[in-house]
Design a protein around this motif. Structure first.
Motif, PDB file in Angstrom:
ATOM      1  N   ALA A 124      -3.838  -4.839   0.049  1.00 31.35           N
ATOM      2  CA  ALA A 124      -3.822  -3.376   0.230  1.00 31.35           C
ATOM      3  C   ALA A 124      -4.369  -2.971   1.599  1.00 31.35           C
ATOM      4  O   ALA A 124      -3.886  -2.014   2.195  1.00 31.35           O
ATOM      5  CB  ALA A 124      -4.619  -2.702  -0.879  1.00 31.35           C
ATOM      6  N   LEU A 148      -4.191   5.026   2.892  1.00 36.51           N
ATOM      7  CA  LEU A 148      -3.334   4.021   2.252  1.00 36.51           C
ATOM      8  C   LEU A 148      -4.072   3.405   1.072  1.00 36.51           C
ATOM      9  O   LEU A 148      -5.108   2.770   1.230  1.00 36.51           O
ATOM     10  CB  LEU A 148      -2.965   2.926   3.257  1.00 36.51           C
ATOM     11  CG  LEU A 148      -1.841   3.260   4.242  1.00 36.51           C
ATOM     12  CD1 LEU A 148      -1.691   2.136   5.261  1.00 36.51           C
ATOM     13  CD2 LEU A 148      -0.520   3.487   3.516  1.00 36.51           C
ATOM     14  N   ILE A 149      -3.525   3.597  -0.110  1.00 36.56           N
ATOM     15  CA  ILE A 149      -4.165   3.063  -1.314  1.00 36.56           C
ATOM     16  C   ILE A 149      -3.333   1.907  -1.871  1.00 36.56           C
ATOM     17  O   ILE A 149      -2.161   1.763  -1.529  1.00 36.56           O
ATOM     18  CB  ILE A 149      -4.392   4.161  -2.368  1.00 36.56           C
ATOM     19  CG1 ILE A 149      -3.059   4.753  -2.825  1.00 36.56           C
ATOM     20  CG2 ILE A 149      -5.285   5.272  -1.798  1.00 36.56           C
ATOM     21  CD1 ILE A 149      -3.203   5.750  -3.974  1.00 36.56           C
ATOM     22  N   PRO A 150      -3.949   1.057  -2.715  1.00 37.19           N
ATOM     23  CA  PRO A 150      -3.244  -0.143  -3.165  1.00 37.19           C
ATOM     24  C   PRO A 150      -1.923   0.162  -3.865  1.00 37.19           C
ATOM     25  O   PRO A 150      -1.863   0.999  -4.766  1.00 37.19           O
ATOM     26  CB  PRO A 150      -4.249  -0.790  -4.133  1.00 37.19           C
ATOM     27  CG  PRO A 150      -5.591  -0.306  -3.673  1.00 37.19           C
ATOM     28  CD  PRO A 150      -5.346   1.097  -3.202  1.00 37.19           C
ATOM     29  N   GLY A 151      -0.866  -0.516  -3.442  1.00 37.60           N
ATOM     30  CA  GLY A 151       0.430  -0.428  -4.103  1.00 37.60           C
ATOM     31  C   GLY A 151       0.592  -1.567  -5.090  1.00 37.60           C
ATOM     32  O   GLY A 151      -0.338  -2.364  -5.295  1.00 37.60           O
ATOM     33  N   TYR A 178      -8.713  -0.529 -10.794  1.00 37.49           N
ATOM     34  CA  TYR A 178      -7.931  -0.024  -9.660  1.00 37.49           C
ATOM     35  C   TYR A 178      -8.802   0.819  -8.743  1.00 37.49           C
ATOM     36  O   TYR A 178      -8.706   0.712  -7.514  1.00 37.49           O
ATOM     37  CB  TYR A 178      -6.745   0.816 -10.167  1.00 37.49           C
ATOM     38  CG  TYR A 178      -5.863   1.319  -9.044  1.00 37.49           C
ATOM     39  CD1 TYR A 178      -4.872   0.523  -8.506  1.00 37.49           C
ATOM     40  CD2 TYR A 178      -6.044   2.598  -8.512  1.00 37.49           C
ATOM     41  CE1 TYR A 178      -4.080   0.969  -7.458  1.00 37.49           C
ATOM     42  CE2 TYR A 178      -5.253   3.057  -7.466  1.00 37.49           C
ATOM     43  CZ  TYR A 178      -4.268   2.235  -6.950  1.00 37.49           C
ATOM     44  OH  TYR A 178      -3.488   2.678  -5.905  1.00 37.49           O
ATOM     45  N   LYS A 223      -9.261   0.195  -4.846  1.00 38.56           N
ATOM     46  CA  LYS A 223      -8.869   1.272  -3.925  1.00 38.56           C
ATOM     47  C   LYS A 223     -10.023   1.632  -2.992  1.00 38.56           C
ATOM     48  O   LYS A 223      -9.845   1.720  -1.775  1.00 38.56           O
ATOM     49  CB  LYS A 223      -8.439   2.503  -4.733  1.00 38.56           C
ATOM     50  CG  LYS A 223      -7.971   3.654  -3.874  1.00 38.56           C
ATOM     51  CD  LYS A 223      -7.483   4.820  -4.724  1.00 38.56           C
ATOM     52  CE  LYS A 223      -8.589   5.810  -4.965  1.00 38.56           C
ATOM     53  NZ  LYS A 223      -8.099   7.030  -5.680  1.00 38.56           N
ATOM     54  N   ALA A 256       0.853  -1.188   0.000  1.00 37.47           N
ATOM     55  CA  ALA A 256       0.000   0.000   0.000  1.00 37.47           C
ATOM     56  C   ALA A 256       0.880   1.225   0.000  1.00 37.47           C
ATOM     57  O   ALA A 256       2.029   1.174   0.436  1.00 37.47           O
ATOM     58  CB  ALA A 256      -0.908  -0.006   1.221  1.00 37.47           C
ATOM     59  N   ILE A 257       0.363   2.326  -0.523  1.00 34.78           N
ATOM     60  CA  ILE A 257       1.140   3.555  -0.557  1.00 34.78           C
ATOM     61  C   ILE A 257       0.319   4.695   0.025  1.00 34.78           C
ATOM     62  O   ILE A 257      -0.901   4.751  -0.150  1.00 34.78           O
ATOM     63  CB  ILE A 257       1.602   3.893  -1.998  1.00 34.78           C
ATOM     64  CG1 ILE A 257       0.448   3.747  -3.006  1.00 34.78           C
ATOM     65  CG2 ILE A 257       2.749   3.015  -2.424  1.00 34.78           C
ATOM     66  CD1 ILE A 257       0.852   4.038  -4.441  1.00 34.78           C
ATOM     67  N   GLN A 268     -10.355  -0.139   5.618  1.00 36.80           N
ATOM     68  CA  GLN A 268      -9.489   0.537   6.591  1.00 36.80           C
ATOM     69  C   GLN A 268     -10.290   1.481   7.482  1.00 36.80           C
ATOM     70  O   GLN A 268      -9.915   1.754   8.621  1.00 36.80           O
ATOM     71  CB  GLN A 268      -8.377   1.304   5.869  1.00 36.80           C
ATOM     72  CG  GLN A 268      -7.351   0.379   5.205  1.00 36.80           C
ATOM     73  CD  GLN A 268      -6.336   1.167   4.381  1.00 36.80           C
ATOM     74  OE1 GLN A 268      -5.424   1.786   4.907  1.00 36.80           O
ATOM     75  NE2 GLN A 268      -6.505   1.154   3.072  1.00 36.80           N
TER      76      GLN A 268
END
Lengths: 255, 255
Positions: free
Chosen positions: B170, A156-159, B125, B129, A149-150, B136
């Motif tokens: 993620a 935090l979004i998918p990496g 994506y 996301k 994740a980034i 989360q």
């Protein structure tokens, strides 16, 4: 300690979000003044080195594209060693596509030698399917990096690790990772820097990526407490960084 | 052995690809003649029960929508027990969306109680996301099923397990799975059938999904060697199916 070359992480080491870390900026100015080669090493494969350098210049860091080494460039260089001018199916953005093309690799969607996967914020089911089918047909699966994740303004979004997980699950195949904490990016970066393992220091704020990559590559490492990893986090690690500092102001190039 | 209700798998049990398995079709005609309740239980969440029934009628199987229970319907029923009229972010296709809506749940993209993920061949994506961010933020993560890959004319293509892996990576959160081999789908199917665990037989060709789901739900199970699992495969399993047969012609409803 005196090293002949420096590999330096970006986020958490040179800046935090939109704010420069002044001690780090001053440190790079000092490297430049002393003609000590340095290379910014980033797992971000989406940008070109020129775009990363331009971002760094915005923080008054002396940087041009020669000072930047992305996980996309590490992947392209690694492929060139394995198979020059490879046929590659690419999931990724501008930076990765440019790195592969500049290294002489050819993008294709059938009969490919490699499936290369980097963060692609326009990834779709069709792309994941295509990658999975090509891997099942025998293409070698390579990922620029495995960050799960980034951080973003939204959270935090998918990496790329998230996209890789989808393809690994469907194809029942684990990739080779080029980026930190693996050593491929370090080995390729040292090649670019023109130094040796013994003469080069890896600097970063994240033990799990930057420091482990340095350790895996056989380099001495310097952890700065300006980002992800705290002193407390280090209590549970097996191999400590060679050095730890509050900031890069504590690093004396004459020591 | 005589059971009062039958849960029956589809692919590999009732048909293989586009071809009916005649012994299985005859078996279901016999169930219908004897007024023994049966329910086709499928991990496929993309279709509505009417679409699945229509497909079965194409193989001369006596089936209408009341005879079909999908992983999407199992998920919707499970949610209704946990929180009636829940707010749900949905990744999935027509079948899942219809099942959730018919059970009274409301689709939303913010402030949701649940993130429900089923196979979506238009996943992007942005959807991955959104799901990751909502999880989360505290939404409960539920997956219709965890099939890693599904057979297609092109080869093995990504199943819902592949999409789930991206979101789990993620969000650093594992989902609750409703479908086989988990027991939620079995428990909900028995509710619909109106029988009891003791009185119901689970029939399927795949030990890892159908039979394990039956075992996890406490049911007796019948493995038919008409699909995925062979006699040899069974040598390494911990808990054997209650019964194994070459085909459903060997199953005597009077035994």
């Amino acid at each position: 300690m005196s090293y002949k070359g420096y590999l330096i992480d970006l986020d958490g080491t040179m800046y935090r979000g939109g704010t420069a870390i002044p001690e780090a900026v001053a440190f790079v100015h000092e490297l430049k003044k002393r003609n000590l080669p340095y290379l910014f090493v980033t797992n971000n494969s989406t940008k070109t080195p020129e775009a990363v350098a331009s971002h760094l210049r915005g923080f008054s860091v002396p940087a041009d594209e020669k000072h930047v080494f992305t996980s996309g460039m590490a992947t392209a260089a690694y492929l060139s060693e394995q198979k020059p001018n490879a046929r590659v199916y690419i999931i990724g953005e501008t930076g990765l596509r440019a790195a592969l093309s500049q290294a002489g690799h050819v993008e294709a969607s059938q009969g490919v030698d490699y499936v290369v996967v980097g963060l692609d914020r326009e990834v779709t089911y069709e792309k994941i399917k295509r990658a999975s089918l090509l891997i099942q047909q025998g293409a070698t699966f390579i990922a620029t990096n495995g960050d799960n994740a980034i951080p973003s303004e939204e959270g935090l979004i998918p990496g790329n690790g998230s996209i890789v997980a989808a393809i690994a699950t469907a194809s029942k195949t684990q990739p080779i990772f080029a980026g930190k904490p693996e050593s491929i990016i370090i080995e390729q970066a040292i090649d670019v820097l023109g130094t040796t393992i013994e003469d080069t220091l890896m600097i970063g704020d994240n033990y799990q990526t930057d420091i482990l990559a340095g350790i895996h590559g056989g380099l001495d490492t310097l952890l700065v407490y300006s980002g992800v990893t705290s002193e407390e986090d280090l209590q549970s690690v097996k191999v400590r960084p060679t050095f730890t500092h509050r900031s890069l102001a504590e690093w004396n190039l004459f020591d």
